[in-house]
Design a protein around this motif. Sequence first.
Motif, PDB file in Angstrom:
ATOM      1  N   VAL A  34       0.837  -1.203   0.000  1.00  0.00           N
ATOM      2  CA  VAL A  34       0.000   0.000   0.000  1.00  0.00           C
ATOM      3  C   VAL A  34       0.876   1.258   0.000  1.00  0.00           C
ATOM      4  N   GLY A  35       2.011   1.204   0.696  1.00  0.00           N
ATOM      5  CA  GLY A  35       2.916   2.350   0.706  1.00  0.00           C
ATOM      6  C   GLY A  35       3.439   2.687  -0.677  1.00  0.00           C
ATOM      7  N   GLN A  36       3.712   1.664  -1.469  1.00  0.00           N
ATOM      8  CA  GLN A  36       4.177   1.900  -2.846  1.00  0.00           C
ATOM      9  C   GLN A  36       3.067   2.506  -3.697  1.00  0.00           C
ATOM     10  N   LEU A  37       1.833   2.078  -3.442  1.00  0.00           N
ATOM     11  CA  LEU A  37       0.693   2.658  -4.164  1.00  0.00           C
ATOM     12  C   LEU A  37       0.534   4.129  -3.790  1.00  0.00           C
ATOM     13  N   ALA A  38       0.671   4.440  -2.506  1.00  0.00           N
ATOM     14  CA  ALA A  38       0.565   5.829  -2.067  1.00  0.00           C
ATOM     15  C   ALA A  38       1.659   6.684  -2.699  1.00  0.00           C
ATOM     16  N   LYS A  39       2.863   6.134  -2.813  1.00  0.00           N
ATOM     17  CA  LYS A  39       3.958   6.863  -3.457  1.00  0.00           C
ATOM     18  C   LYS A  39       3.643   7.131  -4.924  1.00  0.00           C
TER      19      LYS A  39
END
Length: 271
Positions: A109-114
């Motif tokens: 999810v962190g990569q998606l937010a980035k």
Amino acid sequence: MAEAREELGSTDAPEEDELVQAFDRIVGQGAQRLHRTWREVLTTGLAGGLEVGVGVAALFAVYAETGSHLLAGLAFSIGFIALLLARSELFTEGFLVPVTAVVAGRAGVGQLAKLWSGTLVANLVGGWLVMWVVVHALPELAATAVEQATTFVDAPLDLRAVCLSLLAGSAITLMTRMQQGAESEGGKIVAAVAGAFVLAGLVLFHSVLDSLIIFAGIHAGGPFGYGDWLAWFWYAALLNMAGGLLVVTALRLVRSKDLVEREREAVADGR
């Protein structure tokens, strides 16, 4: 990925074979986009803003000559075709492919937010820059820019605005799905033209495209400012996300439920 779905991949049903292949494509492309560095995210997003800005310039030119939103929408397709062929990134095109990769366990999810945050900011910065250039290079389009921008900044947050924003998010995510299903570049281009026609031709509320139109109106001296843009932008962006994620992406994930589960098992097994 292929090993995790050998049974589905070997089925005799052509439709199921195509579903597996499309799912593999989406997950593979989504994982690749989500593992980009910040430099790659920002540069592809900046390029996306510049390319959409070229499409907006074409939209202004055709609308100024014809007064037709439908013809202007077709002209705007230059921007989406450029995005496709240049492999750039647009914030609202990140609602199907990257999300599917996250749900399948190939990214976090962190990569998606980035990806989302970096792409959105870069799209807006690139678009702001190119619209400044357009307005100063083609001052005869200034009145058109102000007229078009007023449509959005004067729009009240009512049921119509909500529906226009939801439709925009659904339409561009459907365009992405059509491009993923197309086997040839020609088919992908047709999907890009169709998506541009619906979004710009019907004057749906698209957070990035219409922000560039508003920026052009501000550069042209329109009677509104960045506060007016922000008052429109926040709900358009959120509702675009809702339309893309809840209407198109969720349905696609439900249909691909078995493939998603197998993919997650493959990730857990280290494949």
